[in-house]
Design an enzyme around this catalytic site. Sequence first.
Site, PDB file in Angstrom:
ATOM      1  CE  LYS A 175       0.999   1.631  -7.083  1.00 39.50           C
ATOM      2  NZ  LYS A 175       1.386   0.441  -6.305  1.00 39.50           N
ATOM      3  CB  THR A 208      -6.111  -4.071 -12.540  1.00 41.91           C
ATOM      4  OG1 THR A 208      -7.456  -4.109 -12.385  1.00 41.91           O
ATOM      5  CG2 THR A 208      -6.191  -3.919 -14.532  1.00 41.91           C
ATOM      6  N   GLY A 210      -2.981  -7.896  -8.468  1.00 48.46           N
ATOM      7  CA  GLY A 210      -1.986  -7.767  -8.382  1.00 48.46           C
ATOM      8  C   GLY A 210      -0.795  -6.733  -9.141  1.00 48.46           C
ATOM      9  CB  THR A 211      -0.950  -3.701 -11.474  1.00 42.69           C
ATOM     10  OG1 THR A 211      -2.496  -3.460 -10.844  1.00 42.69           O
ATOM     11  CG2 THR A 211      -2.830  -4.677 -12.994  1.00 42.69           C
ATOM     12  N   GLY A 212      -0.033  -3.920  -8.870  1.00 45.88           N
ATOM     13  CA  GLY A 212       0.958  -3.034  -7.696  1.00 45.88           C
ATOM     14  C   GLY A 212       1.841  -4.123  -7.827  1.00 45.88           C
ATOM     15  CB  CYS A 213       2.305  -6.992  -6.224  1.00 42.09           C
ATOM     16  SG  CYS A 213       0.703  -7.298  -4.674  1.00 42.09           S
TER      17      CYS A 213
HETATM   18  N1  ATP Z   1      -5.985  -0.166 -16.878  1.00 39.65           N
HETATM   19  C1  ATP Z   1      -4.825   0.146 -16.296  1.00 39.65           C
HETATM   20  N2  ATP Z   1      -4.184   0.282 -17.699  1.00 39.65           N
HETATM   21  C2  ATP Z   1      -3.196   0.040 -18.213  1.00 39.65           C
HETATM   22  N3  ATP Z   1      -1.479   0.381 -16.718  1.00 39.65           N
HETATM   23  C3  ATP Z   1      -3.041   0.008 -15.737  1.00 39.65           C
HETATM   24  C4  ATP Z   1      -4.146  -0.137 -15.202  1.00 39.65           C
HETATM   25  N4  ATP Z   1      -4.749  -0.321 -13.985  1.00 39.65           N
HETATM   26  C5  ATP Z   1      -3.087  -0.448 -13.463  1.00 39.65           C
HETATM   27  N5  ATP Z   1      -2.200   0.253 -14.522  1.00 39.65           N
HETATM   28  C6  ATP Z   1      -0.755   0.583 -14.120  1.00 39.65           C
HETATM   29  O1  ATP Z   1       0.295  -0.590 -13.047  1.00 39.65           O
HETATM   30  C7  ATP Z   1       0.392  -0.406 -12.392  1.00 39.65           C
HETATM   31  C8  ATP Z   1      -0.090  -0.596 -10.920  1.00 39.65           C
HETATM   32  O2  ATP Z   1      -1.279   0.654 -10.619  1.00 39.65           O
HETATM   33  P1  ATP Z   1      -1.977   0.684  -9.556  1.00 39.65           P
HETATM   34  O3  ATP Z   1      -2.966   2.250  -9.033  1.00 39.65           O
HETATM   35  O4  ATP Z   1      -2.962  -0.770 -10.189  1.00 39.65           O
HETATM   36  O5  ATP Z   1      -1.463   0.004  -8.393  1.00 39.65           O
HETATM   37  P2  ATP Z   1      -2.435  -1.415  -7.217  1.00 39.65           P
HETATM   38  O6  ATP Z   1      -3.747   0.328  -7.051  1.00 39.65           O
HETATM   39  O7  ATP Z   1      -1.483  -0.599  -5.951  1.00 39.65           O
HETATM   40  O8  ATP Z   1      -2.367  -2.264  -7.852  1.00 39.65           O
HETATM   41  P3  ATP Z   1      -3.305  -3.535  -6.880  1.00 39.65           P
HETATM   42  O9  ATP Z   1      -4.117  -4.063  -7.518  1.00 39.65           O
HETATM   43  O10 ATP Z   1      -2.353  -4.542  -6.509  1.00 39.65           O
HETATM   44  O11 ATP Z   1      -3.803  -2.973  -5.741  1.00 39.65           O
HETATM   45  C9  ATP Z   1       0.768   1.491 -12.642  1.00 39.65           C
HETATM   46  O12 ATP Z   1       1.791   1.469 -13.491  1.00 39.65           O
HETATM   47  C10 ATP Z   1      -0.490   1.146 -13.539  1.00 39.65           C
HETATM   48  O13 ATP Z   1       0.242   2.342 -14.304  1.00 39.65           O
HETATM   49  C1  HMH Z   2      -0.863 -11.608  -0.640  1.00 39.66           C
HETATM   50  C2  HMH Z   2      -1.552  -9.873  -0.499  1.00 39.66           C
HETATM   51  N1  HMH Z   2      -0.790  -8.505  -1.195  1.00 39.66           N
HETATM   52  C3  HMH Z   2      -0.978  -7.820  -2.119  1.00 39.66           C
HETATM   53  C4  HMH Z   2      -2.336  -8.056  -2.580  1.00 39.66           C
HETATM   54  C5  HMH Z   2      -2.727  -6.330  -3.182  1.00 39.66           C
HETATM   55  O1  HMH Z   2      -3.051  -6.032  -4.553  1.00 39.66           O
HETATM   56  C6  HMH Z   2      -3.232  -8.625  -2.074  1.00 39.66           C
HETATM   57  N2  HMH Z   2      -4.629  -8.599  -2.431  1.00 39.66           N
HETATM   58  N3  HMH Z   2      -2.936  -9.897  -1.431  1.00 39.66           N
END
Ligand code: ATP
Ligand code: HMH
Length: 269
Positions: A175, A208, A210-213
């Site tokens: 990602k 952003t 929770g975007t990854g979850c």
């Molecule tokens: N500012 C943004 N604008 C558009 N898309 C985004 C943005 N930030 C993240 N994404 C998208 O959100 C999804 C999650 O990516 P990201 O790399 O943020 O995951 P993460 O770091 O695991 O997230 P988390 O914050 O949950 O740990 C991907 O599809 C990424 O392209």
């Molecule tokens: C419980 C939990 N899972 C995953 C993440 C990653 O975003 C978080 N901040 N908290």
Amino acid sequence: MSIKKALTIAGSDSGGGAGIQADLKTFQELGVFGTTALTAVTAQNTLGVQDVFPLTPQMVKSQMESVGDDIGVQALKTGMLFNAEIISAVSETISRYKWEKVVVDPVMIAKGGASLLQQEAVSALKSKLLPLAMVVTPNIPEAEVLTGMRIKTEEEKREAARNLFELGVSNVVIKGGHDENTSESIDLLYDGLVFITFRSERIRTKNTHGTGCTFSAAITAELAKGVAVPDAVSTAKSYIQAAIEDQLTIGSGHGPTNHWAYKRKFMNV
Ligand SMILES: Nc1ncnc2c1ncn2[C@@H]1O[C@H](COP(=O)(O)OP(=O)(O)OP(=O)(O)O)[C@@H](O)[C@H]1O
Ligand SMILES: Cc1ncc(CO)c(N)n1
């Protein structure tokens, strides 16, 4: 009415933006019945993680068995697993039920820097869980930890994806949310044969959390419905883009994304 079912094995975020809470909201919006196996409770809000309490590996396993023995699931995802013992219990139970549509979001560190996976658990993640994964969805820092590489260029991203594929994962999605000097947020899918890129405009926002979850839960929901991996990733990308775009104002730190946005944008609901 018959409905597809999905399981999330993850931590609880009291702030409602990430973890189990984000996963269930995503499953619901994408029309899949959500079940859960909680791995840890976090006291967390938009400012960071205030406390963490892991559950026992036995309790994680029992929850998975309760779901597996009665309800059954078409796909599952893992999120925060916290330690090597929980990773072993989860991996053994996945193997025992022969669950195949397994999405591993290798959660390591929360936005504020709190550790959601003990350092010594990384090797268990690589050796026990990744070989069972149909899809793994690391962000760039997580892909760096899993491969031991520094990832700056497109070619390095591809090399990291190849390395992760070699660990036995069928599909790798690296990602691009952390690539902050690009005007697009680009995710890269590799299935051992071809690379597919998923691009979207980068939204300038601090909300952003929770975007990854959410992204990995959306892939899981689509796989549960029988959708192929590239299409599942494509829907997940649309879902997360809508959820970041249509901003909510919650808390004073990194706010959560908006789960009502996807249907509003694409289905006029
Ligand atoms: N500012 C943004 N604008 C558009 N898309 C985004 C943005 N930030 C993240 N994404 C998208 O959100 C999804 C999650 O990516 P990201 O790399 O943020 O995951 P993460 O770091 O695991 O997230 P988390 O914050 O949950 O740990 C991907 O599809 C990424 O392209
Ligand atoms: C419980 C939990 N899972 C995953 C993440 C990653 O975003 C978080 N901040 N908290």
